[in-house]
Design a protein around this motif. Sequence first.
Motif, PDB file in Angstrom:
ATOM      1  N   GLY A  52      25.636  26.981 -86.438  1.00  0.00           N
ATOM      2  CA  GLY A  52      25.800  26.405 -87.733  1.00  0.00           C
ATOM      3  C   GLY A  52      25.824  24.798 -87.632  1.00  0.00           C
ATOM      4  O   GLY A  52      25.195  24.213 -88.661  1.00  0.00           O
ATOM      5  N   ILE A  73      23.910  30.195 -94.071  1.00  0.00           N
ATOM      6  CA  ILE A  73      24.872  30.154 -93.002  1.00  0.00           C
ATOM      7  C   ILE A  73      25.718  31.229 -93.005  1.00  0.00           C
ATOM      8  O   ILE A  73      25.861  31.923 -94.134  1.00  0.00           O
ATOM      9  N   GLU A 144      20.267  30.797 -90.397  1.00  0.00           N
ATOM     10  CA  GLU A 144      21.178  31.025 -89.284  1.00  0.00           C
ATOM     11  C   GLU A 144      21.440  32.375 -89.015  1.00  0.00           C
ATOM     12  O   GLU A 144      21.723  33.170 -89.671  1.00  0.00           O
ATOM     13  N   TRP A 296      30.120  19.432 -91.585  1.00  0.00           N
ATOM     14  CA  TRP A 296      30.092  20.943 -91.501  1.00  0.00           C
ATOM     15  C   TRP A 296      31.570  21.122 -91.513  1.00  0.00           C
ATOM     16  O   TRP A 296      32.275  20.827 -90.456  1.00  0.00           O
TER      17      TRP A 296
END
Length: 445
Positions: A52, A73, A144, A296
């Motif tokens: 990620g 993601i 992802e 993130w």
Amino acid sequence: MNPYLYLNNLNKFGKEGGYKPGLKRIDRLLYYLGRPEENLKFIHVAGTNGKGSTASFIEKIYREAGYKTGLYISPHLYHFNERISVNGRTISSVELEELVAEVKKASDKVVEESDYGEPSFFEIATALAFLFFDRHRPDIVILEVGLGGRFDATNIIKDSLASVITSIDLEHTELLGDTRAKIAYEKAGIIKNNGLVFSAVLDSSARNVIQKRAEELNAEFINIDDIYAKIGNESSFYKNYLIISKNSRIHRFKIGLNGRYQARNAALALAVVEGLKKILPLENPAVEKGLACTYWPGRLEIVCQNPPVLIDGAHNPAGMKSFIDFVEEHQYRFDGVDFIFSVLSDKDVDLMLDQIKRIKNNLHIHLAENRSERTMKIDKLIDRCKFYDLKYTAYKSLSSAVEKIFSIYDEKKRLITASGSFNTVVEAGITAKLSCREKITNSRR
């Protein structure tokens, strides 16, 4: 139709029917949706940990370079919409509702016209992402992997500009295999014929499996440790810099994510964008700004500074080791560490606690069950803490643990941390943010 009610009622990982190896269902689902994935260009990212973060680094670099980017993601941290975004903007609830109605019709057809069964939550989410991206047509989609690679729903794509594999460690061994080499084989399933493969895998047995698979498919294998003579970092509690050596020159980049391990993720992202320059040209300022501005949530994230609260979604022994590396490095900035801890029942809690006990500066663990159906029960958490002779307090919920710590917090600068699962990070993180705001508001009165 309420899209969230529909999604929440789908079979999820950990439930019967929540993980069904194979691509037949997602293939048939996308057939009924008109094959939206065939209109898109992908960079496909797999790995045990770091996928990620690496995907986010890559996406942000390309966005800073002026490309229209898509990012898919999992899991989401606070809200489902986080999973699917274009140019950093998540899918709106209005558009999600429209797309869910469309995907549900296709899913119903899969059930009616085949014996494949109902698509799972992740298969539906992946189909939603492909539809959304097909509507908005980004220049590049950073995709992802959810679990493994070979049979992951994202691997329905026929081609990619690059297959990226971040790390290999032991996780989901009952599904992916009980050795790093076996798990690597599953991750290497995303490699495409005549493609490009970028790897930051350190374990030699796993890396050899990936390289062999690349050779079998006539794909070029690029190991970042062959590109960079050195990959390291310089950091403080609040700042992090990637240090790489290439062609006898040292390069230093500020990176937006904390932690020593993020240096390898950033270096891998750098190798990918450099390796794709002929296809997706960009200039160095975009690389520098992209690495520096990547965000993130829930990964070594400082959600409050007074008191200092650090949350991290480490949910396996390898992830916990990386988290504790950071805490251990900075623990003596503080007078002690309050560690809020909760895990899922299928995780190796002993190996995770074995990492946590490396913290030597007045460690106190705060235990609770999280809200997942798969949460590890409090009695087992207590038993394992007793086994490791760790000082602990048990609570009825993660929120009550955070509230109690805030209520007794004094001016001694103890570090408050929360980790063990994404469920832990969400509940503890939200409560910490609210408690922090309340503390600030009260101090101004």
